[in-house]
Design a protein around this motif. Structure first.
Motif, mmCIF file in Angstrom:
data_model
loop_
_atom_site.group_PDB
_atom_site.id
_atom_site.type_symbol
_atom_site.label_atom_id
_atom_site.label_comp_id
_atom_site.label_asym_id
_atom_site.label_seq_id
_atom_site.Cartn_x
_atom_site.Cartn_y
_atom_site.Cartn_z
ATOM 1 N N GLU A 41 0.848 -1.196 0.000
ATOM 2 C CA GLU A 41 0.000 0.000 0.000
ATOM 3 C C GLU A 41 0.888 1.252 0.000
ATOM 4 O O GLU A 41 1.940 1.273 0.644
ATOM 5 N N ASN A 42 0.452 2.277 -0.697
ATOM 6 C CA ASN A 42 1.174 3.567 -0.700
ATOM 7 C C ASN A 42 2.639 3.419 -1.092
ATOM 8 O O ASN A 42 3.490 4.150 -0.590
ATOM 9 N N LYS A 115 -9.895 0.350 -2.219
ATOM 10 C CA LYS A 115 -9.972 -0.050 -0.804
ATOM 11 C C LYS A 115 -11.350 0.277 -0.242
ATOM 12 O O LYS A 115 -11.818 1.414 -0.359
ATOM 13 N N PHE A 119 -9.431 3.326 7.436
ATOM 14 C CA PHE A 119 -8.805 3.210 8.761
ATOM 15 C C PHE A 119 -9.061 4.485 9.562
ATOM 16 O O PHE A 119 -8.254 5.405 9.580
ATOM 17 N N GLU A 132 -8.556 8.054 7.833
ATOM 18 C CA GLU A 132 -8.314 7.877 6.402
ATOM 19 C C GLU A 132 -9.466 8.427 5.575
ATOM 20 O O GLU A 132 -9.254 8.924 4.465
ATOM 21 N N CYS A 157 -4.966 -3.705 3.019
ATOM 22 C CA CYS A 157 -4.644 -3.292 4.396
ATOM 23 C C CYS A 157 -5.797 -3.496 5.385
ATOM 24 O O CYS A 157 -6.100 -4.627 5.746
ATOM 25 N N TYR A 158 -6.441 -2.433 5.806
ATOM 26 C CA TYR A 158 -7.480 -2.527 6.843
ATOM 27 C C TYR A 158 -8.622 -3.462 6.422
ATOM 28 O O TYR A 158 -9.311 -4.022 7.284
ATOM 29 N N ARG A 161 -9.260 -6.932 8.150
ATOM 30 C CA ARG A 161 -10.016 -7.179 9.380
ATOM 31 C C ARG A 161 -11.481 -7.541 9.138
ATOM 32 O O ARG A 161 -12.238 -7.718 10.097
ATOM 33 N N PHE A 183 0.555 -1.575 7.537
ATOM 34 C CA PHE A 183 0.048 -1.806 8.894
ATOM 35 C C PHE A 183 0.892 -1.039 9.906
ATOM 36 O O PHE A 183 2.123 -0.975 9.788
ATOM 37 N N THR A 184 0.247 -0.494 10.923
ATOM 38 C CA THR A 184 1.011 0.203 11.959
ATOM 39 C C THR A 184 1.841 -0.821 12.738
ATOM 40 O O THR A 184 1.477 -2.002 12.834
ATOM 41 N N THR A 187 -0.337 -2.298 15.798
ATOM 42 C CA THR A 187 -1.393 -3.252 15.451
ATOM 43 C C THR A 187 -0.812 -4.447 14.692
ATOM 44 O O THR A 187 -1.325 -5.555 14.768
ATOM 45 N N ARG A 220 6.182 7.919 11.813
ATOM 46 C CA ARG A 220 5.508 6.681 12.211
ATOM 47 C C ARG A 220 6.250 5.464 11.683
ATOM 48 O O ARG A 220 6.982 5.526 10.707
HETATM 49 O O1 LIG Z 1 0.277 5.014 8.154
HETATM 50 C C1 LIG Z 1 0.421 5.533 7.067
HETATM 51 O O2 LIG Z 1 0.956 6.637 6.894
HETATM 52 C C2 LIG Z 1 -0.055 4.792 5.879
HETATM 53 N N1 LIG Z 1 -1.130 3.919 6.219
HETATM 54 C C3 LIG Z 1 -2.147 3.768 5.364
HETATM 55 O O3 LIG Z 1 -2.085 4.322 4.308
HETATM 56 C C4 LIG Z 1 -3.351 2.957 5.710
HETATM 57 C C5 LIG Z 1 -4.501 3.938 5.911
HETATM 58 S S1 LIG Z 1 -4.164 5.153 7.151
HETATM 59 N N2 LIG Z 1 -3.123 2.149 6.852
HETATM 60 C C6 LIG Z 1 -3.970 1.179 7.240
HETATM 61 O O4 LIG Z 1 -4.993 0.887 6.626
HETATM 62 C C7 LIG Z 1 -3.493 0.473 8.487
HETATM 63 C C8 LIG Z 1 -4.392 -0.641 8.978
HETATM 64 C C9 LIG Z 1 -3.850 -1.170 10.255
HETATM 65 O O5 LIG Z 1 -2.737 -0.881 10.644
HETATM 66 C C10 LIG Z 1 -4.697 -2.071 11.062
HETATM 67 O O6 LIG Z 1 -5.757 -2.519 10.607
HETATM 68 O O7 LIG Z 1 -4.280 -2.333 12.194
#
Ligand SMILES: O=C(O)CNC(=O)[C@H](CS)NC(=O)CCC(=O)C(=O)O
Length: 270
Positions: A41-42, A115, A119, A132, A157-158, A161, A183-184, A187, A220
């Motif tokens: 992603e990204n 998507k 998130f 998001e 990504c999200y 779940r 993913f963070t 998490t 991050r």
């Molecule tokens: O963090 C960033 O800068 C980039 N992340 C993203 O682009 C996306 C949307 S904010 N991240 C997720 O969907 C994380 C899901 C996730 O981590 C979970 O479901 O636990």
């Protein structure tokens, strides 16, 4: 010889550098035998703030990122799942879709998935806040396509779940599931491997799950641990931290034998 690759990256705020890094990893994957390559992603841009990505958003079908993907697929003769990139909507809103485009080995775009689940959460313990939906338009349509390796369901990504999305995809014939992710770290540590392997096991599918893995311009950290999992839930290959490749052999004939011996997908009651 492995025929599938998940590319892990640590994308920054310089689009062209990210594209160069992605290009190098796509070539390496192809040289190692990959015919299907999935970016995270990204992959082309991770800026300081979530909304920064709107600066590099492209109209549907053309722009530097989409041109790069088409050229890379054709140059390496691979099917390429282009992680996500921001694609503008038709309205004048200041939001974009988080789009996962797919290119065939001649560089033609053959599918587009947006998507679906966005998130909007605050992460327990770290206090990180995500919204998001402030910059992203949610998709509405599940997408399944035929590839040379098997029938592929697209998710991002999200979405991971929401098992009902994956059930929908496997019911539509998916044998492979792609999960480009960012993913963070928090998490990811708690849930990533369990969720990726669960989606494989419960749908008797291969899961190709490339993640961002490292520290980004926002400060991050993302989790990494990109992996390819087989329909029995075995992790065939994974990448610990930093840029790299997870590669494995996707064998749909083997998958069909597994499903015959273990026909859980035909035992659904609901
Ligand atoms: O963090 C960033 O800068 C980039 N992340 C993203 O682009 C996306 C949307 S904010 N991240 C997720 O969907 C994380 C899901 C996730 O981590 C979970 O479901 O636990």
């Amino acid at each position: 010889m492995p025929n599938a690759a998940a590319i892990q990256m640590v994308s920054g705020a310089d689009r062209d550098r990210n594209l160069a890094a992605a290009g190098e990893l796509i070539r390496r994957a192809a040289d190692a035998g990959a015919r299907l390559v999935v970016l995270p992603e990204n992959f082309a841009f991770m800026g300081k703030r979530e909304s920064d990505k709107l600066r590099i958003a492209e109209p549907d079908g053309s722009g530097p990122i989409q041109d790069f993907l088409a050229d890379a697929a054709a140059a390496s003769k691979v099917w390429l799942v282009g992680g996500t990139l921001p694609i503008r909507g038709n309205d004048r809103s200041d939001r974009a879709f988080a789009t996962c485009p797919v290119y065939a080995e001649d560089g033609a775009r053959v599918a587009r998935f947006d998507k679906i689940h966005l998130f909007d959460v605050s992460v327990p313990d770290t206090g990180e806040q995500y919204k998001e939906s402030g910059s992203t338009i949610p998709g509405t349509e599940p997408v399944v396509i035929d590839t040379p390796l098997g029938r592929l369901g697209l998710t991002v990504c999200y979405d991971l779940r929401f098992p009902e999305l994956y059930r929908h995809l496997s019911a539509a014939g998916a044998e492979l599931l792609a999960v480009p992710a960012a993913f963070t770290a928090a998490t990811g540590r708690a849930h990533w491997e369990v969720l990726v392997r669960a989606r494989a096991i419960e749908n008797l599918c291969y899961v190709i799950a490339p993640d961002q893995g490292g520290r980004h311009a926002s400060g991050r950290e993302t989790h990494g641990d990109s992996m390819i999992v087989d329909p029995w839930g075995r992790v065939l290959d994974r990448v610990a931290a930093g840029p790299g490749l997870a590669m494995a052999d996707v064998d749909v004939a083997g998958l069909l034998r597994t499903r015959e011996r273990f026909p859980a997908l035909t035992h659904r009651r609901l």
